[in-house]
Design a protein around this motif. Structure first.
Motif, PDB file in Angstrom:
ATOM      1  N   ARG A  98      54.499  83.287  46.136  1.00 56.60           N
ATOM      2  CA  ARG A  98      53.791  83.249  47.234  1.00 56.60           C
ATOM      3  C   ARG A  98      53.578  83.759  48.634  1.00 56.60           C
ATOM      4  N   ASN A 150      48.359  85.917  48.098  1.00 55.46           N
ATOM      5  CA  ASN A 150      47.835  85.065  49.078  1.00 55.46           C
ATOM      6  C   ASN A 150      47.615  84.253  47.528  1.00 55.46           C
ATOM      7  N   LEU A 151      48.520  82.819  47.070  1.00 51.08           N
ATOM      8  CA  LEU A 151      48.124  81.635  46.121  1.00 51.08           C
ATOM      9  C   LEU A 151      47.863  80.759  46.717  1.00 51.08           C
ATOM     10  N   ASP A 152      47.324  80.280  47.708  1.00 50.48           N
ATOM     11  CA  ASP A 152      46.386  79.291  48.921  1.00 50.48           C
ATOM     12  C   ASP A 152      45.357  78.311  47.004  1.00 50.48           C
ATOM     13  N   HIS A 189      47.686  77.083  44.446  1.00 51.99           N
ATOM     14  CA  HIS A 189      48.672  76.567  44.552  1.00 51.99           C
ATOM     15  C   HIS A 189      47.937  75.243  44.755  1.00 51.99           C
ATOM     16  N   GLY A 203      49.943  88.330  50.587  1.00 53.48           N
ATOM     17  CA  GLY A 203      50.310  88.009  50.961  1.00 53.48           C
ATOM     18  C   GLY A 203      50.153  87.908  52.302  1.00 53.48           C
ATOM     19  N   SER A 238      59.862  84.402  40.778  1.00 53.39           N
ATOM     20  CA  SER A 238      58.769  83.143  41.376  1.00 53.39           C
ATOM     21  C   SER A 238      58.597  81.635  40.048  1.00 53.39           C
ATOM     22  N   THR A 287      58.249  80.949  50.414  1.00 50.09           N
ATOM     23  CA  THR A 287      57.074  79.699  51.541  1.00 50.09           C
ATOM     24  C   THR A 287      57.988  78.453  50.807  1.00 50.09           C
TER      25      THR A 287
END
Length: 300
Positions: A16, A20-22, A25, A51, A79, A126
């Motif tokens: 993350r 960008n894994l918004d 998530h 990210g 991860s 993060t």
């Protein structure tokens, strides 16, 4: 350090922080693990957007192109994904041409426990709890915050910026400031000016950076470092003498005497800034990528 890595600079980064894994998530938070896993599998051929730490990783890996022989920088992926759901991450790594070949997918568990096993100098994530755990186990670590002004890889040197107390140095002096005020802090630093400070959580990482810098000529290094501290004269002398005692060179030093750091970090062109105080991180994050180091009296 594992013998297989020799004298490499080793950086561990969460998925993350790298990408960008918004969206995915949010699926995990709203619908749970099974829905998240299916979301990732369904989109494993869709490339993830960069990210917060992506430009920094690009610059780090590019250093290997400047040196002959074995690569001197290793970036690892740590991860909470499983290998199954992490396939999308590795596909994105391949798409961008990032030379990242080692990874630990911990299947929902905290991956920080592999930081020491890999012999990492720095862990970026993060997840604040993973970062705290890494710090407690003696590894430099920071929680990457969202930046209002993300940087790109423009071919310029990689620029690290560090706060002093509780980051490069221990928080012993900061404890005096917090408990007894500025006057007592200043008097202590004057009387202890010739006594080097104890190293903080980022001392070993700074030392590893310095070692890598020495492999290049003074004007050719692809890495620059800066100390950006709220200290001012006369508390500067102890800082200078401490770095001299450690035999570590800092390229730039900013003694700001309490001024906000954001504009100065922007002027320096920092790729990432590390500070222990959330207030300073919030200010810096308006201009540069920022890592909060949850260490020391300010975070108790």
């Amino acid at each position: 350090m594992p013998s297989g890595f020799g004298n490499k600079l080793v950086i561990a980064i969460s998925s993350r922080a790298l990408f960008n894994l918004d969206d995915s998530h949010q699926v995990y938070q709203d619908e749970g693990l099974a829905a998240y896993a299916q979301y990732q599998i369904d989109r494993e051929d869709e490339v993830l957007k960069p990210g917060e730490a992506f430009p920094m990783v690009q610059k780090l890996l590019r250093i290997n192109d400047r040196l002959e022989g074995e690569p001197r920088v290793e970036v690892l992926l740590l991860s909470r994904n499983s290998a199954d759901t992490g396939l999308r991450v590795f596909n994105s790594i391949e798409h961008y041409g990032l030379k990242i070949t080692r990874a630990a997918f911990s299947g929902g568990e905290s991956p920080y426990r592999y930081v020491s096993a890999f012999g990492c100098h720095l862990f970026l994530s993060t997840d604040a709890e993973d970062v705290r755990s890494a710090l407690e186990n003696g590894v430099a670590a920071a929680t990457l915050m969202s930046s209002s002004s993300p940087q790109g890889d423009d071919g310029s040197p990689l620029k690290f910026a560090f706060d002093g107390d509780a980051v490069l140095f221990s928080d012993e002096s900061e404890q005096i400031y917090k408990s007894r005020g500025l006057e007592a802090f200043t008097e202590n630093e004057k009387s202890s000016a010739k006594q080097p400070m104890t190293g903080g959580p980022f001392k070993a990482f700074l030392s590893a950076l310095h070692g890598l810098q020495t492999e290049f000529g003074p004007t050719e290094s692809p890495i620059r470092t800066a100390l950006v501290t709220a200290r001012s004269a006369p508390a500067h002398e102890r800082v200078i003498r401490t770095l001299r005692a450690w035999n570590i060179r800092i390229d730039e030093s900013l003694f700001l005497g309490g001024l906000e750091k954001g504009e100065f970090l922007k002027a320096y062109g920092a790729d990432v800034f590390f500070d222990d105080q959330k207030l300073h991180c919030d200010s810096a994050g308006q201009h540069v990528a920022t890592g909060h180091v949850p260490h020391g009296v300010a975070n108790n």
